[in-house]
Design a protein around this motif. Structure first.
Motif, mmCIF file in Angstrom:
data_model
loop_
_atom_site.group_PDB
_atom_site.id
_atom_site.type_symbol
_atom_site.label_atom_id
_atom_site.label_comp_id
_atom_site.label_asym_id
_atom_site.label_seq_id
_atom_site.Cartn_x
_atom_site.Cartn_y
_atom_site.Cartn_z
ATOM 1 N N ASP A 84 0.817 -1.219 0.000
ATOM 2 C CA ASP A 84 0.000 0.000 0.000
ATOM 3 C C ASP A 84 0.847 1.264 0.000
ATOM 4 O O ASP A 84 0.321 2.372 0.215
ATOM 5 C CB ASP A 84 -0.915 0.035 1.240
ATOM 6 N N ALA A 85 2.137 1.130 -0.212
ATOM 7 C CA ALA A 85 3.026 2.302 -0.202
ATOM 8 C C ALA A 85 2.543 3.343 -1.214
ATOM 9 O O ALA A 85 1.998 2.992 -2.270
ATOM 10 C CB ALA A 85 4.455 1.868 -0.539
ATOM 11 N N GLU A 86 2.763 4.609 -0.895
ATOM 12 C CA GLU A 86 2.358 5.696 -1.798
ATOM 13 C C GLU A 86 3.065 5.574 -3.147
ATOM 14 O O GLU A 86 2.509 5.932 -4.185
ATOM 15 C CB GLU A 86 2.665 7.063 -1.167
ATOM 16 N N HIS A 87 4.315 5.093 -3.119
ATOM 17 C CA HIS A 87 5.063 4.895 -4.364
ATOM 18 C C HIS A 87 5.744 3.541 -4.322
ATOM 19 O O HIS A 87 6.341 3.184 -3.295
ATOM 20 C CB HIS A 87 6.117 5.994 -4.542
ATOM 21 N N ARG A 88 5.654 2.812 -5.428
ATOM 22 C CA ARG A 88 6.290 1.489 -5.508
ATOM 23 C C ARG A 88 7.115 1.439 -6.797
ATOM 24 O O ARG A 88 6.578 1.681 -7.882
ATOM 25 C CB ARG A 88 5.234 0.385 -5.483
ATOM 26 N N ILE A 89 8.383 1.135 -6.624
ATOM 27 C CA ILE A 89 9.318 1.222 -7.758
ATOM 28 C C ILE A 89 10.201 -0.022 -7.796
ATOM 29 O O ILE A 89 10.700 -0.468 -6.753
ATOM 30 C CB ILE A 89 10.202 2.489 -7.603
ATOM 31 N N LEU A 90 10.398 -0.574 -8.993
ATOM 32 C CA LEU A 90 11.360 -1.658 -9.171
ATOM 33 C C LEU A 90 12.546 -1.113 -9.959
ATOM 34 O O LEU A 90 12.390 -0.661 -11.097
ATOM 35 C CB LEU A 90 10.734 -2.826 -9.929
ATOM 36 N N VAL A 91 13.718 -1.131 -9.320
ATOM 37 C CA VAL A 91 14.944 -0.671 -9.971
ATOM 38 C C VAL A 91 15.644 -1.891 -10.570
ATOM 39 O O VAL A 91 15.941 -2.852 -9.862
ATOM 40 C CB VAL A 91 15.866 0.026 -8.942
ATOM 41 N N THR A 92 15.869 -1.845 -11.877
ATOM 42 C CA THR A 92 16.541 -2.976 -12.528
ATOM 43 C C THR A 92 17.792 -2.480 -13.261
ATOM 44 O O THR A 92 18.016 -1.267 -13.383
ATOM 45 C CB THR A 92 15.621 -3.661 -13.561
ATOM 46 N N ALA A 93 18.570 -3.429 -13.747
ATOM 47 C CA ALA A 93 19.707 -3.120 -14.629
ATOM 48 C C ALA A 93 20.078 -4.423 -15.312
ATOM 49 O O ALA A 93 19.769 -5.513 -14.805
ATOM 50 C CB ALA A 93 20.891 -2.571 -13.831
ATOM 51 N N SER A 94 20.745 -4.314 -16.450
ATOM 52 C CA SER A 94 21.137 -5.520 -17.180
ATOM 53 C C SER A 94 22.104 -6.341 -16.318
ATOM 54 O O SER A 94 22.778 -5.800 -15.425
ATOM 55 C CB SER A 94 21.838 -5.132 -18.481
ATOM 56 N N GLU A 95 22.168 -7.634 -16.644
ATOM 57 C CA GLU A 95 23.090 -8.519 -15.926
ATOM 58 C C GLU A 95 24.524 -7.976 -16.010
ATOM 59 O O GLU A 95 25.254 -7.956 -15.029
ATOM 60 C CB GLU A 95 23.003 -9.893 -16.603
ATOM 61 N N GLU A 96 24.870 -7.528 -17.199
ATOM 62 C CA GLU A 96 26.227 -7.008 -17.441
ATOM 63 C C GLU A 96 26.530 -5.804 -16.530
ATOM 64 O O GLU A 96 27.578 -5.737 -15.885
ATOM 65 C CB GLU A 96 26.302 -6.596 -18.915
ATOM 66 N N ALA A 97 25.575 -4.880 -16.462
ATOM 67 C CA ALA A 97 25.785 -3.676 -15.639
ATOM 68 C C ALA A 97 25.866 -4.063 -14.162
ATOM 69 O O ALA A 97 26.715 -3.553 -13.422
ATOM 70 C CB ALA A 97 24.642 -2.685 -15.855
ATOM 71 N N ARG A 98 25.023 -4.997 -13.748
ATOM 72 C CA ARG A 98 25.007 -5.376 -12.329
ATOM 73 C C ARG A 98 26.304 -6.077 -11.935
ATOM 74 O O ARG A 98 26.860 -5.818 -10.860
ATOM 75 C CB ARG A 98 23.787 -6.248 -12.028
ATOM 76 N N LEU A 99 26.798 -6.939 -12.813
ATOM 77 C CA LEU A 99 28.064 -7.629 -12.521
ATOM 78 C C LEU A 99 29.215 -6.631 -12.455
ATOM 79 O O LEU A 99 30.067 -6.695 -11.558
ATOM 80 C CB LEU A 99 28.349 -8.681 -13.597
ATOM 81 N N ALA A 100 29.237 -5.694 -13.385
ATOM 82 C CA ALA A 100 30.325 -4.705 -13.409
ATOM 83 C C ALA A 100 30.291 -3.836 -12.149
ATOM 84 O O ALA A 100 31.322 -3.571 -11.529
ATOM 85 C CB ALA A 100 30.202 -3.842 -14.658
#
Ligand SMILES: Nc1ncnc2c1ncn2[C@@H]1O[C@H](COP(=O)(O)OP(=O)(O)OP(=O)(O)O)[C@@H](O)[C@H]1O
Ligand SMILES: Nc1ccn([C@H]2C[C@H](O)[C@@H](COP(=O)(O)O)O2)c(=O)n1
Length: 246
Positions: free
Chosen positions: A145-161
């Motif tokens: 029920d949060a006022e704002h709900r956000i999913l932050v993603t990034a490519s596998e490559e960016a996350r590994l780096a």
């Protein structure tokens, strides 16, 4: 003039940038910051410290219920203590990153830590005007029920780096195996109990792969301030607006 309390729920996989972005957003908006991953890490540290076998589900669940945890929600001063020992740095060590999923996939542990997380969110709303709470299941289970709900993603490559740079100070191939374990294997294990790769209904997705850190923070602030992808619609749920007094 009183301002309505606000919860900003942020989820995402490992290395997507959700912790650092959430902290920056909390600072910018003057809100509390709740790092729920730190709670799972603190429990892993405590269980290992007490030589509890992480595969013993009942023993780990019992440790979760008794966990003497003190967690700062000040975004300017992260600190985590267990039974009076400051474990702020220790919970980031590789041995904890490698073992924390064993604790986080224990459903009784999740029930206990979610209960504590909701209490911390409620307290932050009452005492600090609101909170940016981040993890894997905040948008879906802890604070749907949060006022704002956000999913932050990034490519596998960016996350590994990013993770390699954080842990080893370099993104070279020589660190790839250790980094893959901390990012990809951990996500695979954690995803057996939470859904954090795709935004759930009503959750705004932000892909940070090609953004700078500052652009990622701005993208979240834009959502919160209503510049894009706001949910629910602005006319049904005002954000950071003075409370109606009449
Ligand atoms: N565009 C970007 N957006 C967010 N973080 C970025 C970006 N570019 C680089 N980073 C860096 O990526 C690193 C990983 O971020 P962070 O620790 O916040 O990820 P996380 O999603 O919380 O991961 P974990 O769940 O494994 O703790 C940080 O050092 C952050 O500064
Ligand atoms: N709400 C949450 C928060 C974290 N976890 C798990 C997933 C991770 O393996 C571990 C540590 O999190 P991190 O500090 O890397 O964000 O805790 C979870 O299952 N649910």
């Amino acid at each position: 003039m009183p301002v309505s309390p606000i919860t900003i729920a942020i989820d995402g996989p490992s290395g997507s940038g959700k912790s650092s972005v959430s902290k920056a957003v909390a600072r910018e908006l003057g809100l509390a910051y709740l790092d729920t991953g730190a709670m799972y890490r603190a429990l892993a540290w405590w269980a290992l410290h007490r030589e509890i076998d992480l595969a013993d589900q009942n023993a780990v669940a019992e440790a979760a219920r008794a966990l003497p945890l003190a967690l700062s929600t000040d975004p300017a001063r992260a600190s985590v203590s267990v039974d009076g020992t400051d474990v702020t740095e220790a919970i980031r060590e590789t041995r904890i990153s490698s073992s924390v999923s064993a604790v986080a996939t224990n459903l009784d542990v999740r029930a206990e830590l979610r209960r504590r997380q909701r209490e911390l969110i409620d307290r932050a709303r009452e005492e600090q005007g609101g909170v940016v709470a981040e993890g894997r299941d905040i948008t879906t289970v802890v604070a749907p029920d949060a006022e704002h709900r956000i999913l932050v993603t990034a490519s596998e490559e960016a996350r590994l780096a990013r993770r390699s740079l954080d842990v080893h100070g370099a993104a070279g191939a020589e660190h790839l195996a250790a980094t893959r374990d901390q990012v990809l294997r951990r996500d695979r294990d954690d995803a057996t109990v939470s859904a954090f790769f795709e935004p759930a209904d009503g959750v705004v997705g932000i892909d940070t792969s090609d953004l700078t850190f500052e652009e990622s923070v701005q993208a979240v602030l834009d959502v919160v301030r209503g510049a894009r992808g706001q949910h629910p619609s602005p006319d049904t749920r005002p954000t950071l607006q003075p409370e109606e007094t009449s």
